[in-house]
Design an enzyme around this catalytic site. Structure first.
Site, PDB file in Angstrom:
ATOM      1  N   GLY A 120       0.686  -1.190  -0.130  1.00  0.00           N
ATOM      2  CA  GLY A 120       0.053   0.033  -0.011  1.00  0.00           C
ATOM      3  C   GLY A 120       0.789   1.287  -0.096  1.00  0.00           C
ATOM      4  CB  CYS A 121       4.169   2.123   0.768  1.00  0.00           C
ATOM      5  SG  CYS A 121       4.116   2.654   2.594  1.00  0.00           S
TER       6      CYS A 121
END
Length: 110
Positions: free
Chosen positions: A108-109
Site C-alpha cells: 500500500g505504499c
C-alpha cells in the site's frame, strides 16, 4: 545499486530497500539511516526492532495505519500516533522505518 558495510556490498533496489533480507544488520541499518538523513536513537531503534519482530511474526511489512495501531497497542498512545511517528521518520514512518529495518516496502505504499 548497493550499500557498503564493513567492506561488504549489500544490494538494494532503486528505492533503497535491500534485496536480501538476510543481509540486514545493525551496521547496515545505520548506513541506510544515514542515506535517509536520519540519526538513529533509542526511539527509532525501538520502532525498527518492533518492525522486525512484526515481520518475523506476520511475514509482512505493515502499512502505516497498521503500524501505528500495533505500536499504540504495544507501546501506548504517546508513541502509537501519527505525529510521533512522523517526527521520527519524516518521509513516511512505514516506508522509512521498514527500509532501515531491512524489510520489504510495506504493502500500500507508493
Amino acid at each position: 545499486m548497493a550499500y557498503q558495510v564493513n567492506g561488504q556490498t549489500v544490494e538494494h533496489d532503486e528505492e533503497g530497500y535491500i534485496t536480501n533480507l538476510g543481509d540486514w544488520s545493525k551496521e547496515l541499518a545505520e548506513v541506510i539511516a544515514e542515506a535517509e538523513e536520519i540519526e538513529m536513537d533509542d526511539e527509532r531503534w525501538e520502532v525498527v526492532n518492533f518492525l522486525r519482530e512484526y515481520y518475523d511474526e506476520y511475514q509482512i511489512a505493515p502499512a502505516v495505519r497498521v503500524l501505528i495501531k500495533a505500536l499504540k497497542k504495544s507501546m501506548g498512545p504517546e508513541k502509537g500516533n501519527n505525529k510521533y511517528m512522523y517526527e521520527l521518520f519524516p518521509y513516511g514512518p512505514a516506508k522509512q522505518a521498514c527500509k532501515i529495518a531491512g524489510l520489504p516496502k510495506p504493502t500500500g505504499c507508493v
